[in-house]
Design a protein around this motif. Structure first.
Motif, PDB file in Angstrom:
ATOM      1  N   GLN A 229      24.574  -8.476   7.872  1.00 12.92           N
ATOM      2  CA  GLN A 229      23.894  -8.027   6.660  1.00 12.92           C
ATOM      3  C   GLN A 229      23.410  -6.588   6.805  1.00 12.92           C
ATOM      4  OE1 GLN A 229      20.824 -10.862   5.476  1.00 12.92           O
ATOM      5  NE2 GLN A 229      22.190 -12.568   5.969  1.00 12.92           N
ATOM      6  N   THR A 230      22.937  -6.240   7.999  1.00 14.55           N
ATOM      7  CA  THR A 230      22.493  -4.866   8.233  1.00 14.55           C
ATOM      8  C   THR A 230      23.666  -3.897   8.133  1.00 14.55           C
ATOM      9  OG1 THR A 230      20.849  -5.760   9.770  1.00 14.55           O
ATOM     10  CG2 THR A 230      21.164  -3.386   9.775  1.00 14.55           C
ATOM     11  N   LEU A 231      24.794  -4.271   8.698  1.00 14.53           N
ATOM     12  CA  LEU A 231      25.994  -3.434   8.597  1.00 14.53           C
ATOM     13  C   LEU A 231      26.443  -3.298   7.142  1.00 14.53           C
ATOM     14  CD1 LEU A 231      27.936  -4.779  11.697  1.00 14.53           C
ATOM     15  CD2 LEU A 231      27.045  -2.456  11.417  1.00 14.53           C
ATOM     16  N   HIS A 232      26.263  -4.357   6.373  1.00 15.72           N
ATOM     17  CA  HIS A 232      26.611  -4.301   4.951  1.00 15.72           C
ATOM     18  C   HIS A 232      25.739  -3.271   4.227  1.00 15.72           C
ATOM     19  CE1 HIS A 232      27.912  -5.626   0.987  1.00 15.72           C
ATOM     20  NE2 HIS A 232      26.639  -5.749   0.638  1.00 15.72           N
TER      21      HIS A 232
ATOM     22  N   GLY B 195      28.205   0.287  13.469  1.00 11.45           N
ATOM     23  CA  GLY B 195      27.568   1.115  12.454  1.00 11.45           C
ATOM     24  C   GLY B 195      28.144   2.514  12.409  1.00 11.45           C
ATOM     25  N   TYR B 196      28.433   3.059  13.576  1.00  9.67           N
ATOM     26  CA  TYR B 196      29.050   4.388  13.648  1.00  9.67           C
ATOM     27  C   TYR B 196      30.388   4.392  12.917  1.00  9.67           C
ATOM     28  CZ  TYR B 196      31.139   8.592  15.679  1.00  9.67           C
ATOM     29  OH  TYR B 196      31.748   9.817  15.851  1.00  9.67           O
ATOM     30  N   GLU B 197      31.203   3.376  13.154  1.00 11.08           N
ATOM     31  CA  GLU B 197      32.515   3.308  12.513  1.00 11.08           C
ATOM     32  C   GLU B 197      32.391   3.104  11.005  1.00 11.08           C
ATOM     33  OE1 GLU B 197      35.294   4.082  13.870  1.00 11.08           O
ATOM     34  OE2 GLU B 197      34.360   4.346  15.845  1.00 11.08           O
ATOM     35  N   VAL B 198      31.370   2.368  10.580  1.00 10.58           N
ATOM     36  CA  VAL B 198      31.152   2.176   9.145  1.00 10.58           C
ATOM     37  C   VAL B 198      30.878   3.519   8.472  1.00 10.58           C
ATOM     38  CG1 VAL B 198      29.548   1.250   7.430  1.00 10.58           C
ATOM     39  CG2 VAL B 198      30.368  -0.216   9.277  1.00 10.58           C
TER      40      VAL B 198
END
Length: 244
Positions: free
Chosen positions: A22-25, A66-69
């Protein structure tokens, strides 16, 4: 309740893959929405993960994802990763190979919140800045890896009877050392009901004495803050109008 605390003292985030997803979203949503905006500089993936509660491998895995997102939407935005708060060496993040470029490690430097600082005198606190903080900052600046950002610091301590001149010396020491951070620093916070935590109060009352160039930056940031508030108010009104 502190701003980064849970309501009941529990920390469920590192033990739940759903919470992490959810945080990555959320990171994906924010990066996709603002990556092309001219005011978008970067995004911090997490604030103050606890060394006692968040295992390093869990945190590093999240930071890499997160970096890749963020990189999906911007090749140049800064991706900021916060150190683990507590008994953890920020160098651990430099050794984790989280991202290839425009990566920043966020350090929070307080001479508070630890029993080590409880009985230190004014001189002891100042010497700690020069001997410990400066040495760590120099080592991280010289490491082959992320930039260094002192994302939180304050001109406050556990000294109960500090004079104005002692506060000035403490503030001067911090400014001298933190100015060397490769990504700069940010004071916590601009306005606060506790006067020594209030950046503006410190400047107006001569507890923090900025150089001429630093004062110009401070004045520019105040106007930037006002502009940001106006911008986000307009964004909120637009969302409300669309919803209605």
């Amino acid at each position: 309740m502190e701003h980064s605390a849970s309501r009941d003292g529990t920390t469920g985030w590192p033990t739940s893959s759903d919470y992490i997803s959810q945080t990555l979203h959320v990171i994906d949503f924010l990066a996709s929405r603002y990556a092309k905006h001219p005011a978008f500089l970067g995004i911090e993936l997490l604030n103050e993960p606890s060394a006692a509660e968040v295992p390093l491998d869990t945190l590093v895995s999240y930071y890499k994802q997160g970096y890749e997102v963020v990189r999906k939407y911007s090749p140049s935005a800064y991706v900021i990763i916060c150190q683990r708060i507590g008994s953890a060496d920020p160098l651990e993040l430099y050794q984790a190979d989280i991202g290839s470029h425009n990566l920043v490690v966020d350090l929070h430097y307080y001479n508070l919140f630890d029993t080590f600082f409880v009985n230190l005198s004014a001189i002891d606190n100042i010497q700690f800045i020069y001997k410990s903080r400066e040495a760590q900052l120099q080592a991280l600046n010289g490491a082959n890896g992320p930039l260094v950002f002192i994302g939180e610091w304050v001109n406050e301590w556990n000294v109960t009877s500090g004079s104005q001149s002692e506060y000035q010396d403490f503030g001067r020491a911090q400014l001298e050392v933190y100015n060397a951070a490769s990504f700069g620093w940010a004071y916590w916070t601009l306005k606060n009901d506790r006067k020594h935590w209030d950046f503006e109060w410190n400047i107006r009352n001569n507890y923090l004495r900025l150089s001429s160039s630093e004062k110009r930056v401070f004045n520019s940031l105040r106007w930037l803050l006002l502009a940001s508030i106006c911008f986000y108010q307009c964004q909120i009104l637009e969302l409300v109008e669309n919803w209605i």
